[in-house]
Design a protein around this motif. Structure first.
Motif, PDB file in Angstrom:
ATOM      1  N   ALA A 382       0.826  -1.208   0.000  1.00 29.23           N
ATOM      2  CA  ALA A 382       0.000   0.000   0.000  1.00 29.23           C
ATOM      3  C   ALA A 382       0.860   1.258   0.000  1.00 29.23           C
ATOM      4  CB  ALA A 382      -0.933  -0.011   1.213  1.00 29.23           C
ATOM      5  N   VAL A 383       1.849   1.322   0.883  1.00 31.09           N
ATOM      6  CA  VAL A 383       2.710   2.504   0.968  1.00 31.09           C
ATOM      7  C   VAL A 383       3.498   2.690  -0.329  1.00 31.09           C
ATOM      8  CG1 VAL A 383       4.697   3.512   2.156  1.00 31.09           C
ATOM      9  CG2 VAL A 383       2.873   2.436   3.481  1.00 31.09           C
ATOM     10  N   GLY A 384       4.068   1.604  -0.822  1.00 32.09           N
ATOM     11  CA  GLY A 384       4.869   1.699  -2.048  1.00 32.09           C
ATOM     12  C   GLY A 384       4.061   2.159  -3.242  1.00 32.09           C
ATOM     13  N   MET A 385       2.852   1.620  -3.418  1.00 33.39           N
ATOM     14  CA  MET A 385       2.053   1.987  -4.581  1.00 33.39           C
ATOM     15  C   MET A 385       1.451   3.379  -4.452  1.00 33.39           C
ATOM     16  SD  MET A 385       2.510  -0.136  -6.907  1.00 33.39           S
ATOM     17  CE  MET A 385       1.466   0.854  -7.988  1.00 33.39           C
ATOM     18  N   LEU A 386       1.097   3.791  -3.244  1.00 36.76           N
ATOM     19  CA  LEU A 386       0.615   5.166  -3.067  1.00 36.76           C
ATOM     20  C   LEU A 386       1.703   6.165  -3.445  1.00 36.76           C
ATOM     21  CD1 LEU A 386      -1.374   4.839   0.285  1.00 36.76           C
ATOM     22  CD2 LEU A 386      -2.331   5.377  -1.980  1.00 36.76           C
ATOM     23  N   ALA A 387       2.943   5.879  -3.053  1.00 32.79           N
ATOM     24  CA  ALA A 387       4.051   6.767  -3.424  1.00 32.79           C
ATOM     25  C   ALA A 387       4.305   6.722  -4.928  1.00 32.79           C
ATOM     26  CB  ALA A 387       5.320   6.362  -2.659  1.00 32.79           C
ATOM     27  N   ALA A 388       4.264   5.517  -5.513  1.00 35.83           N
ATOM     28  CA  ALA A 388       4.500   5.381  -6.950  1.00 35.83           C
ATOM     29  C   ALA A 388       3.445   6.119  -7.760  1.00 35.83           C
ATOM     30  CB  ALA A 388       4.535   3.902  -7.336  1.00 35.83           C
ATOM     31  N   VAL A 389       2.181   5.975  -7.390  1.00 33.78           N
ATOM     32  CA  VAL A 389       1.100   6.653  -8.112  1.00 33.78           C
ATOM     33  C   VAL A 389       1.194   8.168  -7.909  1.00 33.78           C
ATOM     34  CG1 VAL A 389      -1.405   6.978  -8.210  1.00 33.78           C
ATOM     35  CG2 VAL A 389      -0.445   4.672  -8.113  1.00 33.78           C
ATOM     36  N   GLY A 390       1.578   8.598  -6.711  1.00 35.46           N
ATOM     37  CA  GLY A 390       1.761  10.028  -6.473  1.00 35.46           C
ATOM     38  C   GLY A 390       2.795  10.631  -7.414  1.00 35.46           C
ATOM     39  N   LEU A 391       3.911   9.924  -7.610  1.00 33.42           N
ATOM     40  CA  LEU A 391       4.936  10.398  -8.543  1.00 33.42           C
ATOM     41  C   LEU A 391       4.420  10.398  -9.976  1.00 33.42           C
ATOM     42  CD1 LEU A 391       8.068   8.608  -7.043  1.00 33.42           C
ATOM     43  CD2 LEU A 391       7.543  11.046  -6.960  1.00 33.42           C
ATOM     44  N   LEU A 392       3.634   9.394 -10.328  1.00 33.29           N
ATOM     45  CA  LEU A 392       3.058   9.349 -11.677  1.00 33.29           C
ATOM     46  C   LEU A 392       2.081  10.499 -11.912  1.00 33.29           C
ATOM     47  CD1 LEU A 392       2.396   5.575 -12.439  1.00 33.29           C
ATOM     48  CD2 LEU A 392       4.006   7.112 -13.585  1.00 33.29           C
ATOM     49  N   LEU A 393       1.378  10.906 -10.871  1.00 34.88           N
ATOM     50  CA  LEU A 393       0.475  12.051 -11.011  1.00 34.88           C
ATOM     51  C   LEU A 393       1.264  13.330 -11.294  1.00 34.88           C
ATOM     52  CD1 LEU A 393      -2.134  11.315  -8.190  1.00 34.88           C
ATOM     53  CD2 LEU A 393      -2.442  11.094 -10.667  1.00 34.88           C
ATOM     54  N   LEU A 394       2.424  13.475 -10.669  1.00 35.89           N
ATOM     55  CA  LEU A 394       3.294  14.604 -10.991  1.00 35.89           C
ATOM     56  C   LEU A 394       3.755  14.536 -12.441  1.00 35.89           C
ATOM     57  CD1 LEU A 394       5.558  14.796  -7.795  1.00 35.89           C
ATOM     58  CD2 LEU A 394       3.641  16.284  -8.407  1.00 35.89           C
ATOM     59  N   VAL A 395       4.097  13.321 -12.874  1.00 36.05           N
ATOM     60  CA  VAL A 395       4.497  13.124 -14.260  1.00 36.05           C
ATOM     61  C   VAL A 395       3.349  13.497 -15.202  1.00 36.05           C
ATOM     62  CG1 VAL A 395       5.039  11.335 -15.972  1.00 36.05           C
ATOM     63  CG2 VAL A 395       6.263  11.391 -13.795  1.00 36.05           C
ATOM     64  N   GLY A 396       2.125  13.109 -14.815  1.00 39.61           N
ATOM     65  CA  GLY A 396       0.975  13.431 -15.639  1.00 39.61           C
ATOM     66  C   GLY A 396       0.759  14.931 -15.772  1.00 39.61           C
ATOM     67  N   ARG A 397       0.973  15.672 -14.699  1.00 37.70           N
ATOM     68  CA  ARG A 397       0.845  17.129 -14.761  1.00 37.70           C
ATOM     69  C   ARG A 397       1.907  17.721 -15.680  1.00 37.70           C
ATOM     70  NH1 ARG A 397       0.521  19.957  -9.046  1.00 37.70           N
ATOM     71  NH2 ARG A 397       0.272  21.722 -10.485  1.00 37.70           N
ATOM     72  N   ARG A 398       3.113  17.179 -15.619  1.00 32.15           N
ATOM     73  CA  ARG A 398       4.194  17.644 -16.493  1.00 32.15           C
ATOM     74  C   ARG A 398       3.852  17.340 -17.956  1.00 32.15           C
ATOM     75  NH1 ARG A 398       8.332  20.891 -17.983  1.00 32.15           N
ATOM     76  NH2 ARG A 398       9.815  19.783 -19.299  1.00 32.15           N
ATOM     77  N   ALA A 399       3.314  16.146 -18.218  1.00 32.29           N
ATOM     78  CA  ALA A 399       2.994  15.746 -19.590  1.00 32.29           C
ATOM     79  C   ALA A 399       1.900  16.609 -20.186  1.00 32.29           C
ATOM     80  CB  ALA A 399       2.574  14.277 -19.627  1.00 32.29           C
ATOM     81  N   ALA A 400       1.045  17.181 -19.347  1.00 30.56           N
ATOM     82  CA  ALA A 400      -0.062  17.998 -19.831  1.00 30.56           C
ATOM     83  C   ALA A 400       0.346  19.424 -20.157  1.00 30.56           C
ATOM     84  CB  ALA A 400      -1.193  18.011 -18.788  1.00 30.56           C
ATOM     85  N   ARG A 401       1.594  19.811 -19.814  1.00 29.51           N
ATOM     86  CA  ARG A 401       2.056  21.163 -20.075  1.00 29.51           C
ATOM     87  C   ARG A 401       2.902  21.214 -21.340  1.00 29.51           C
ATOM     88  NH1 ARG A 401       4.117  21.300 -14.725  1.00 29.51           N
ATOM     89  NH2 ARG A 401       6.139  21.891 -15.560  1.00 29.51           N
ATOM     90  N   PRO A 402       2.991  22.358 -21.994  1.00 36.51           N
ATOM     91  CA  PRO A 402       3.866  22.467 -23.153  1.00 36.51           C
ATOM     92  C   PRO A 402       5.305  22.139 -22.778  1.00 36.51           C
ATOM     93  CG  PRO A 402       2.409  24.370 -23.000  1.00 36.51           C
ATOM     94  CD  PRO A 402       2.242  23.598 -21.722  1.00 36.51           C
ATOM     95  N   LEU A 403       5.993  21.444 -23.664  1.00 32.28           N
ATOM     96  CA  LEU A 403       7.347  21.019 -23.382  1.00 32.28           C
ATOM     97  C   LEU A 403       8.368  22.016 -23.921  1.00 32.28           C
ATOM     98  CD1 LEU A 403       6.632  17.359 -24.300  1.00 32.28           C
ATOM     99  CD2 LEU A 403       7.341  18.139 -22.045  1.00 32.28           C
ATOM    100  N   PRO A 404       9.540  22.123 -23.311  1.00 35.75           N
ATOM    101  CA  PRO A 404      10.536  23.093 -23.759  1.00 35.75           C
ATOM    102  C   PRO A 404      11.081  22.715 -25.121  1.00 35.75           C
ATOM    103  CG  PRO A 404      11.462  21.643 -22.094  1.00 35.75           C
ATOM    104  CD  PRO A 404       9.999  21.347 -22.147  1.00 35.75           C
ATOM    105  N   SER A 405      11.587  23.697 -25.814  1.00 39.08           N
ATOM    106  CA  SER A 405      12.182  23.419 -27.125  1.00 39.08           C
ATOM    107  C   SER A 405      13.592  22.898 -26.946  1.00 39.08           C
ATOM    108  CB  SER A 405      12.225  24.715 -27.946  1.00 39.08           C
ATOM    109  OG  SER A 405      13.025  25.683 -27.289  1.00 39.08           O
ATOM    110  N   ALA A 406      14.106  22.327 -28.051  1.00 41.72           N
ATOM    111  CA  ALA A 406      15.455  21.747 -27.979  1.00 41.72           C
ATOM    112  C   ALA A 406      16.507  22.831 -27.854  1.00 41.72           C
ATOM    113  CB  ALA A 406      15.716  20.903 -29.220  1.00 41.72           C
ATOM    114  N   GLY A 407      16.239  23.971 -28.473  1.00 41.87           N
ATOM    115  CA  GLY A 407      17.176  25.056 -28.352  1.00 41.87           C
ATOM    116  C   GLY A 407      18.466  24.815 -29.101  1.00 41.87           C
TER     117      GLY A 407
END
Length: 407
Positions: A382-407
């Motif tokens: 339970a503890v491990g998966m709650l932490a893993a899903v929490g990190l994935l939710l952060l990843v999901g928020r990042r994926a929903a935002r425009p990504l930086p250019s290569a520059g």
């Protein structure tokens, strides 16, 4: 899931193809499956190997886990190595190294020899597991990348299942050395097949941009941490399931092994489910919530005197989550990269994290089960998966935002 990937580092003449080369993707995938077959080749012949070489159970465990140990130590450096020499050459070299090590292992006569050969095999396996998703990323069109990478994530359960079936059948006829020799030959054949199918000339290797800085690996590392936690609390379930079925459910060793084999294959279905959902445009953050299914499944499996049906249901759900989250990690990685040509190093981070979790999870669960009993494992999951899903939710928020250019 934002439809835009990380910036394409190539110019129009080198631009990653928009039309997916599915035949080549399948062949690259099969290269990974063959490597996974070698990874699990002792699953069905381990007791015979231990008897003939005079290995203790502990020594046999080290022989089996040596491949994972290499990945846990050298995943990130191997990512830079793949970047230096190219994913295509690294994949072929990895397959050849696995095949050569397998061939040499047929002459092994003691623990030290076998362990050294398995270490060399682990280097080859690591090269394959980093190179394959990089190549699949290049071969898949933009719309198909998430689907193709989630399918790739099923290579381990498919390879282990094939190895278990093949080793059981051929090992009984040819002996364990004969079975490994057959697998070595299959891997040797796979290497030139992969090489001839990969794009030739300028298209064989995408142009490499600057080496990614540490800051560029921040979000891939968050994704890798989630993958590590998932492996830490789900892989041991499959490892310990036969013991639980024998000790708590009173099943025979043969029956427990057959049930565990079926349960382990369910992780491939989890990976395929991610591919279908990504194809339909499901956001990464929403998909991440499925990982929470492992929490009640852990209580169902380890909660006490559960009937056999309940225990198998819990184990099956955890196996699905294992494949599902692994596939989601591979599929989301391109969205966490500043440039697509950072995929080799990014996959090195993912590979190292997954190997670390797979390596540490079984002994940790074994220690806890031995000291406190199987019910103690439910809260850990339970503890491990709650932490893993929490990190994935952060990843999901990042994926929903425009990504930086290569520059």
């Amino acid at each position: 899931m934002d439809p835009r990937p990380a910036s394409d580092p190539t110019e129009p003449g080198e631009r990653i193809r928009q039309r997916s080369q599915w035949v080549t993707i399948v062949i690259v995938y099969l290269g990974g499956v063959v490597a996974a077959m070698s990874f699990g080749k002792f699953a069905s012949v381990g007791p015979v190997v231990a008897e003939q070489l005079g290995l203790s159970l502990s020594q046999l465990g080290w022989v089996i886990s040596a491949v994972t140990g290499v990945g846990a130590v050298a995943g990130l450096p191997a990512g830079y190595l793949v970047r230096r020499f190219g994913a295509d050459r690294s994949l072929v070299a990895g397959l050849v190294l696995i095949a050569a090590a397998s061939a040499v292992s047929t002459t092994a006569g003691d623990f030290a020899w076998m362990l050294a050969v398995r270490g060399a095999e682990g280097i080859g396996y690591l090269l394959v597991t980093i190179s394959c998703p990089v190549l699949i990323l290049r071969l898949a069109g933009e719309r198909d990348r998430g689907t193709a990478l989630s399918i790739w994530a099923t290579f381990v359960p498919v390879g282990l299942g094939a190895s278990t079936l093949g080793g059981g059948a051929l090992g009984s006829v040819l002996g364990w050395r004969g079975w490994i020799a057959v697998l070595a030959g299959l891997t040797f054949v796979m290497a030139p097949l992969v090489w001839t199918r990969l794009p030739r000339g300028a298209g064989r290797q995408a142009a490499a941009g600057p080496v990614p800085r540490a800051r560029a690996l921040t979000w891939p590392s968050v994704l890798a941490a989630s993958f590590c936690l998932t492996a830490l609390v789900t892989i041991p379930v499959i490892v310990l399931l036969p013991t639980l079925l024998i000790d708590q459910q009173g099943r025979s060793a043969a029956a427990a092994g057959a049930m565990t084999s079926v349960i382990s294959l369910l992780s491939a279905l989890g990976g395929l489910a991610v591919g279908v959902l990504l194809r339909r445009g499901a956001p990464v953050g929403v998909l991440a919530l499925f990982g929470l299914l492992a929490v009640p499944a852990g209580w169902l499996l380890f909660g006490g005197d559960a009937p056999l049906a309940a225990a198998l249901t819990g184990a099956g759900a955890i196996s699905l989550v294992n494949g599902y989250v692994g596939a989601l990690a591979f599929a989301a990685l391109p969205l966490m990269l500043e440039r697509l040509d950072h995929a080799d190093v990014g996959n090195g981070v993912i590979a190292q994290a997954g190997s670390l979790g797979s390596l540490l999870g079984p002994p940790l669960f074994g220690l806890l089960a031995g000291e406190f009993g199987f019910p103690a494992l439910g809260p850990v999951i339970a503890v491990g998966m709650l932490a893993a899903v929490g990190l994935l939710l952060l990843v999901g928020r990042r994926a929903a935002r425009p990504l930086p250019s290569a520059g």
